[in-house]
Enzyme design. Structure first.
Site, mmCIF file in Angstrom:
data_model
loop_
_atom_site.group_PDB
_atom_site.id
_atom_site.type_symbol
_atom_site.label_atom_id
_atom_site.label_comp_id
_atom_site.label_asym_id
_atom_site.label_seq_id
_atom_site.Cartn_x
_atom_site.Cartn_y
_atom_site.Cartn_z
ATOM 1 N N THR A 132 0.821 -1.207 0.000
ATOM 2 C CA THR A 132 0.000 0.000 0.000
ATOM 3 C C THR A 132 0.857 1.260 0.000
ATOM 4 O O THR A 132 2.004 1.245 0.468
ATOM 5 C CB THR A 132 -0.895 -0.016 1.267
ATOM 6 O OG1 THR A 132 -1.477 1.269 1.450
ATOM 7 C CG2 THR A 132 -0.105 -0.337 2.525
ATOM 8 N N ASP A 133 0.264 2.368 -0.454
ATOM 9 C CA ASP A 133 0.962 3.665 -0.379
ATOM 10 C C ASP A 133 1.014 4.186 1.059
ATOM 11 O O ASP A 133 1.775 5.116 1.360
ATOM 12 C CB ASP A 133 0.286 4.704 -1.295
ATOM 13 C CG ASP A 133 -1.172 4.981 -0.950
ATOM 14 O OD1 ASP A 133 -1.733 4.325 -0.046
ATOM 15 O OD2 ASP A 133 -1.758 5.878 -1.602
ATOM 16 N N GLU A 134 0.214 3.571 1.957
ATOM 17 C CA GLU A 134 0.139 4.106 3.326
ATOM 18 C C GLU A 134 1.456 3.940 4.089
ATOM 19 O O GLU A 134 1.668 4.593 5.110
ATOM 20 C CB GLU A 134 -1.032 3.463 4.084
ATOM 21 C CG GLU A 134 -2.333 3.688 3.338
ATOM 22 C CD GLU A 134 -3.595 3.383 4.134
ATOM 23 O OE1 GLU A 134 -3.554 3.431 5.367
ATOM 24 O OE2 GLU A 134 -4.617 3.094 3.489
ATOM 25 N N TYR A 158 -1.949 -0.480 10.990
ATOM 26 C CA TYR A 158 -2.067 -1.144 9.677
ATOM 27 C C TYR A 158 -0.857 -0.838 8.808
ATOM 28 O O TYR A 158 -0.172 -1.748 8.323
ATOM 29 C CB TYR A 158 -3.352 -0.711 8.961
ATOM 30 C CG TYR A 158 -3.352 -1.034 7.478
ATOM 31 C CD1 TYR A 158 -3.343 -2.348 7.022
ATOM 32 C CD2 TYR A 158 -3.341 -0.011 6.514
ATOM 33 C CE1 TYR A 158 -3.325 -2.643 5.667
ATOM 34 C CE2 TYR A 158 -3.326 -0.298 5.165
ATOM 35 C CZ TYR A 158 -3.319 -1.622 4.734
ATOM 36 O OH TYR A 158 -3.300 -1.907 3.390
ATOM 37 N N LYS A 162 2.198 -3.264 7.396
ATOM 38 C CA LYS A 162 2.485 -3.449 5.966
ATOM 39 C C LYS A 162 3.934 -3.042 5.672
ATOM 40 O O LYS A 162 4.618 -3.691 4.877
ATOM 41 C CB LYS A 162 1.518 -2.631 5.112
ATOM 42 C CG LYS A 162 0.082 -3.131 5.096
ATOM 43 C CD LYS A 162 -0.091 -4.524 4.515
ATOM 44 C CE LYS A 162 0.111 -4.560 3.013
ATOM 45 N NZ LYS A 162 -0.229 -5.919 2.465
HETATM 46 P P1 NAD Z 1 -9.476 -7.508 2.163
HETATM 47 O O1 NAD Z 1 -9.471 -7.220 3.609
HETATM 48 O O2 NAD Z 1 -10.696 -7.245 1.356
HETATM 49 O O3 NAD Z 1 -9.094 -9.041 1.907
HETATM 50 C C1 NAD Z 1 -8.063 -9.673 2.616
HETATM 51 C C2 NAD Z 1 -8.154 -11.168 2.329
HETATM 52 O O4 NAD Z 1 -7.085 -11.814 3.045
HETATM 53 C C3 NAD Z 1 -9.457 -11.803 2.824
HETATM 54 O O5 NAD Z 1 -9.961 -12.695 1.860
HETATM 55 C C4 NAD Z 1 -9.037 -12.548 4.088
HETATM 56 O O6 NAD Z 1 -9.837 -13.697 4.365
HETATM 57 C C5 NAD Z 1 -7.606 -12.939 3.746
HETATM 58 N N1 NAD Z 1 -6.788 -13.148 4.950
HETATM 59 C C6 NAD Z 1 -6.696 -12.337 6.031
HETATM 60 N N2 NAD Z 1 -5.873 -12.878 6.947
HETATM 61 C C7 NAD Z 1 -5.412 -14.042 6.419
HETATM 62 C C8 NAD Z 1 -4.512 -15.047 6.870
HETATM 63 N N3 NAD Z 1 -3.935 -14.973 8.074
HETATM 64 N N4 NAD Z 1 -4.245 -16.105 6.057
HETATM 65 C C9 NAD Z 1 -4.843 -16.196 4.837
HETATM 66 N N5 NAD Z 1 -5.720 -15.300 4.364
HETATM 67 C C10 NAD Z 1 -5.999 -14.219 5.149
HETATM 68 O O7 NAD Z 1 -8.229 -6.704 1.570
HETATM 69 P P2 NAD Z 1 -8.052 -6.008 0.152
HETATM 70 O O8 NAD Z 1 -8.611 -4.647 0.203
HETATM 71 O O9 NAD Z 1 -8.491 -6.952 -0.897
HETATM 72 O O10 NAD Z 1 -6.466 -5.862 0.116
HETATM 73 C C11 NAD Z 1 -5.653 -6.887 -0.443
HETATM 74 C C12 NAD Z 1 -4.198 -6.484 -0.311
HETATM 75 O O11 NAD Z 1 -3.991 -5.248 -1.001
HETATM 76 C C13 NAD Z 1 -3.760 -6.229 1.127
HETATM 77 O O12 NAD Z 1 -2.457 -6.728 1.284
HETATM 78 C C14 NAD Z 1 -3.780 -4.709 1.276
HETATM 79 O O13 NAD Z 1 -2.842 -4.279 2.223
HETATM 80 C C15 NAD Z 1 -3.407 -4.286 -0.127
HETATM 81 N N6 NAD Z 1 -3.917 -2.980 -0.568
HETATM 82 C C16 NAD Z 1 -5.236 -2.664 -0.435
HETATM 83 C C17 NAD Z 1 -5.710 -1.442 -0.905
HETATM 84 C C18 NAD Z 1 -7.175 -1.070 -0.821
HETATM 85 O O14 NAD Z 1 -7.538 0.070 -1.165
HETATM 86 N N7 NAD Z 1 -8.067 -1.964 -0.413
HETATM 87 C C19 NAD Z 1 -4.831 -0.534 -1.494
HETATM 88 C C20 NAD Z 1 -3.478 -0.887 -1.618
HETATM 89 C C21 NAD Z 1 -3.035 -2.118 -1.163
HETATM 90 P P1 TYD Z 2 -10.786 3.846 4.071
HETATM 91 O O1 TYD Z 2 -11.715 3.393 2.988
HETATM 92 O O2 TYD Z 2 -10.904 3.234 5.421
HETATM 93 O O3 TYD Z 2 -9.306 3.722 3.480
HETATM 94 P P2 TYD Z 2 -7.886 4.239 4.124
HETATM 95 O O4 TYD Z 2 -8.095 4.645 5.523
HETATM 96 O O5 TYD Z 2 -7.069 3.003 3.991
HETATM 97 O O6 TYD Z 2 -7.436 5.348 3.218
HETATM 98 O O7 TYD Z 2 -10.959 5.418 4.245
HETATM 99 C C1 TYD Z 2 -10.752 6.308 3.165
HETATM 100 C C2 TYD Z 2 -10.851 7.701 3.724
HETATM 101 O O8 TYD Z 2 -12.219 7.925 4.159
HETATM 102 C C3 TYD Z 2 -9.983 7.920 4.958
HETATM 103 O O9 TYD Z 2 -9.444 9.231 4.910
HETATM 104 C C4 TYD Z 2 -10.942 7.780 6.122
HETATM 105 C C5 TYD Z 2 -12.252 8.268 5.539
HETATM 106 N N1 TYD Z 2 -13.480 7.630 6.116
HETATM 107 C C6 TYD Z 2 -14.530 8.434 6.560
HETATM 108 O O10 TYD Z 2 -14.476 9.684 6.487
HETATM 109 N N2 TYD Z 2 -15.641 7.817 7.065
HETATM 110 C C7 TYD Z 2 -15.732 6.464 7.176
HETATM 111 O O11 TYD Z 2 -16.776 5.968 7.701
HETATM 112 C C8 TYD Z 2 -14.657 5.654 6.695
HETATM 113 C C9 TYD Z 2 -14.720 4.157 6.798
HETATM 114 C C10 TYD Z 2 -13.541 6.287 6.169
#
Ligand code: NAD
Ligand code: TYD
Length: 356
Positions: A132-134, A158, A162
């Site tokens: 992630t960019d975070e 989080y 990561k």
């Molecule tokens: P998500 O929470 O929707 O899915 C996570 C998946 O991992 C789930 O299916 C869960 O069952 C599985 N999981 C969790 N713990 C586990 C374990 N111990 N063993 C096996 N499986 C396990 O997450 P996402 O949004 O799909 O993100 C996927 C990846 O991309 C993550 O690594 C996250 O850090 C990264 N990422 C997400 C975003 C975003 O905007 N959602 C952006 C950048 C990077």
């Molecule tokens: P989120 O989808 O949780 O992603 P991340 O925190 O990983 O960027 O949140 C996106 C942005 O929206 C973040 O700045 C937090 C804000 N947010 C709200 O304002 N209200 C909400 O209920 C949630 C879940 C997030």
């Protein structure tokens, strides 16, 4: 064959579905099925002979090692993680266990397997770590976007977990020569997004007539990318990324949270109008997230220059597709908004006060 950890979650499931829509190379999805993992995301692959599913925890090194021996994949794509910042604030322990320890066990099992491969397979093998960019922390309005050389400065449990996993992956390349790739992507949105995250939460709350919670002043900035564009970028990195390198992936699409919520309300007003008024009437500013990062932005020039990837979807087209997907998938939404989800919503939102 390729292995995909976390393939039943939001991005992982979109990736597996996209992969099998584009090619016939089999996929083994390895997923613990936590609250965020959902086999309904992969239901269209139920009788597809190209897809295998194994329920397992990435901390179970022995099980993962056995699967590697049995199926001999050419790549492991590691999506599995605890992924929600708010949950990491209320309960950081599982973030350490899954994101740090789990990635370590996965790397150990993969290193042992990789060492034994014949030389051609050994040099072609890849461990692709989805991050992630975070990990880069927060930007002020004037700062340039995050590049691959921006120092790590994670601010939430989080992002710290990561960041630790990224460092472990880096060290396995540097020390043992494991052919790794790391991608650091901005905020994704699209189908199958669990409604604890901002965009699906706003869509589902709006339709249910509930409040639309905006943290603090809503002027925090995120760089939003349509999930299928992220999947395409990962495919490009897997195919031609240089071993040991990291690639930033982003949408060149910075938006304040309030602007995202307003756009969603506009789309819903157009696609499913309320009897009276606008969905905007449901917006409520609530107590801000502790340690809330103000701005994320990605400089995605390296992946464009080296691998020719750039996003195909605009925010307008991607968000419209996303809202339409939620309007057409009530069964999916109702299924994920079950007991555990309701408990989370109560824990996270019930004691928040009006912010502004
Ligand atoms: P998500 O929470 O929707 O899915 C996570 C998946 O991992 C789930 O299916 C869960 O069952 C599985 N999981 C969790 N713990 C586990 C374990 N111990 N063993 C096996 N499986 C396990 O997450 P996402 O949004 O799909 O993100 C996927 C990846 O991309 C993550 O690594 C996250 O850090 C990264 N990422 C997400 C975003 C975003 O905007 N959602 C952006 C950048 C990077
Ligand atoms: P989120 O989808 O949780 O992603 P991340 O925190 O990983 O960027 O949140 C996106 C942005 O929206 C973040 O700045 C937090 C804000 N947010 C709200 O304002 N209200 C909400 O209920 C949630 C879940 C997030």
């Amino acid at each position: 064959m390729i292995f995909v950890t976390g393939g039943a979650g939001f991005i992982g499931a979109n990736f597996v579905l996209d992969w099998l829509a584009q090619c016939d190379e089999p996929v083994l999805t390895y997923d613990k099925l936590t609250y965020a993992g959902n086999l309904n995301n992969l239901v269209s692959l139920r009788s597809d002979p190209r897809h295998f599913f194994v329920q397992g925890d990435i901390n179970d090194q022995d099980q993962f090692a056995q699967l590697l021996e049995q199926h001999q994949p050419r790549a492991v794509l590691h999506f599995a993680a605890e992924s929600h910042v708010d949950r990491s604030i209320l309960g950081p322990a599982t973030f350490v266990t899954t994101n740090i320890n789990g990635t370590f066990h996965l790397l150990e099992a993969t290193k042992t397997y990789w060492h034994k491969l014949p030389s051609t397979e050994k040099s072609a093998f890849r461990f692709l770590h989805v991050s992630t960019d975070e990990v880069y922390g927060t930007l002020s309005a004037e700062d340039p976007p995050f590049s691959e050389t921006t120092p790590y400065a994670p601010n939430s449990p989080y992002s710290a977990s990561k960041a630790a996993s990224d460092h472990l992956v880096r060290s396995y390349h540097h020390t043992y020569g494991l052919p790794t790739l790391t991608t650091n992507c901005s905020n994704n949105y699209g189908a199958y997004h669990f409604p604890e995250k901002l965009i699906p939460l706003i869509i589902t709350n709006a339709r249910a007539g509930k409040e639309l919670p905006v943290y603090g002043d809503g002027q925090q900035v995120r760089d939003w990318l349509y999930v299928n564009d992220h999947c395409a970028a990962i495919r490009r990195v897997l195919a031609d990324g240089r071993s040991g390198e990291t690639y930033n992936i982003g949408g060149w699409n910075e938006q304040t949270n309030l602007s995202v919520v307003h756009t969603l309300c506009n789309l819903l007003d157009e696609l499913q109008p309320k009897k009276n008024g606008s969905y905007r009437d449901q917006i409520r500013h609530i107590t801000d997230r502790p340690g809330h990062d103000r701005r994320y932005a990605i400089d995605a020039r390296k992946i464009e220059r080296e691998l020719g990837w750039k996003p195909a979807e605009t925010f307008e087209t991607g968000l419209k597709k996303t809202v339409e997907w939620y309007l057409a998938n009530d069964v999916w939404v109702n299924q994920v908004q079950s007991g555990d989800y309701l408990k989370w919503v109560d824990l996270q939102y019930s004691n928040k006060t009006e912010a502004i």
